[in-house]
Scaffold this active site. Structure first.
Site, mmCIF file in Angstrom:
data_model
loop_
_atom_site.group_PDB
_atom_site.id
_atom_site.type_symbol
_atom_site.label_atom_id
_atom_site.label_comp_id
_atom_site.label_asym_id
_atom_site.label_seq_id
_atom_site.Cartn_x
_atom_site.Cartn_y
_atom_site.Cartn_z
ATOM 1 N N ASP A 1 51.323 91.337 39.183
ATOM 2 C CA ASP A 1 52.675 91.487 39.725
ATOM 3 C C ASP A 1 53.321 90.177 40.141
ATOM 4 O OD1 ASP A 1 50.883 91.254 42.023
ATOM 5 O OD2 ASP A 1 52.648 91.722 43.219
ATOM 6 N N ASP B 1 50.598 85.327 38.144
ATOM 7 C CA ASP B 1 49.983 86.143 37.098
ATOM 8 C C ASP B 1 50.657 85.960 35.741
ATOM 9 O OD1 ASP B 1 48.230 87.298 38.960
ATOM 10 O OD2 ASP B 1 49.714 88.803 39.530
ATOM 11 N N ASP C 1 44.883 92.264 38.812
ATOM 12 C CA ASP C 1 45.128 91.425 39.973
ATOM 13 C C ASP C 1 44.884 92.316 41.197
ATOM 14 O OD1 ASP C 1 46.163 89.280 41.630
ATOM 15 O OD2 ASP C 1 48.014 90.441 41.770
#
Length: 324
Positions: free
Chosen positions: A204, A208, A10
């Site tokens: 995080d 996600d 990410d």
């Protein structure tokens, strides 16, 4: 961790610090900078996202909650709320397109929050993030460890994602993704990987969580990460340093080598003493050594895993120009 061939990141809070700052305010003709920022703060008042916090910090004033009504988060798009009787839409370009509101795309790079009031474009706010010090070293180390491909998935604008990807030398970048699109990208990697190869995802945020669950190995940032992401992950990095990912891979490989050493050593010694015992050449003390003695030696050998900490510190140092 030994078989990881694809590492997917990410962007916000993982490769970047997640500490955003407002770098540009661009109101439309009928709006002033202060008024645009005020309405943006009203829209982001209840959000805990780092982008929302940066907008509130830039405004520096308080807004009365009783002036707000009908707060609604639009997943992957932005926020809808009402402030002083006016409907506010705050989000990305997809939100403006979905609501069929014509808007102006600024030339500056960064995360862009578009604001519309009563279905009319009011302006945009540009927010910039900073790449973590050890992010580039992380990508370099992963490639030196034999990772086939590094990938970055982000919901940010394509220009922002590609800029970060180029800066960090990431092989593949996919931007402007909704949470379900991130899962689809993981499934595409699943389709082309070999049977023994594994996919590792590092994230995080709450968005996600589905990807962390879908990947073979999910890694969450423990400091900035949401509770849902931490719960869904297999590994939690408490320091929020992406360089801990290749460190974990090195620990896994070092551990596997020691495990195989112990297995082969134990089986080899026992096979030798079984043969000696069959021919009447082994004494009782030799038999005790082949059992208890081998166990003690295997335990002592396993303790070498603790010595890897110093080696990993060299690899994870953001000041190092190369892998030690």
């Amino acid at each position: 961790m030994n078989d990881v061939a694809y590492v997917v990141f990410d962007k916000t809070g993982t490769l970047t610090k997640g500490s955003f700052n407002v770098t540009g305010i661009h109101p439309s003709e009928k709006w002033s900078r202060d008024r645009l920022l005020e309405y943006a703060v009203a829209a982001e008042l209840h959000s805990s996202h780092p982008i929302a916090e940066s907008i509130r910090r830039a405004y520096g004033k308080s807004i009365k909650e009783e002036e707000l009504a009908g707060y609604e988060e639009l997943a992957g798009h932005g926020i809808r709320t009402a402030f002083r009787g006016h409907e506010i839409l705050a989000g990305n370009a997809r939100l403006m397109e979905k609501e069929r509101i014509s808007f102006e795309q600024p030339a500056e790079s960064g995360t862009i929050v578009f604001i519309a009031v009563d279905q009319a474009y009011a302006g945009c706010i540009i927010i910039s993030d900073e790449v973590k010090e050890d992010a580039a070293l992380t990508v370099r180390t992963l490639k030196q460890l034999g990772v086939k491909q590094t990938v970055m998935l982000t919901g940010d604008a394509r220009s922002v994602g590609e800029s970060v990807g180029k800066q960090l030398d990431i092989d593949e970048v996919h931007a402007e993704l909704l949470p379900q699109h991130k899962v689809e990208e993981i499934e595409k990697l699943e389709a082309r990987k070999k049977a023994k190869e594994k996919i590792l995802f590092v994230g995080d945020g709450l968005n996600d969580t589905p990807v962390l669950s879908r990947a073979d190995v999910g890694v969450a940032m423990g400091g900035l990460g949401s509770d849902a992401a931490i719960e869904a992950a297999d590994i939690v990095i408490m320091t929020d340093e992406p360089s801990k990912v290749p460190a974990a891979m090195q620990i896994a490989r070092h551990t596997r080598r020691i495990v195989w050493q112990n297995i082969l050593f134990a089986l080899g010694i026992k096979a030798v003493f079984l043969l000696l015992g069959a021919f009447g050449l082994a004494t009782m003390w030799e038999a005790v050594f082949s059992d208890v003695g081998v166990t003690v030696l295997a335990v002592l050998n396993a303790l070498r895993v603790l010595r890897i900490k110093d080696t990993i510190a060299l690899h994870a140092s953001p000041l190092s120009g190369k892998v030690q």
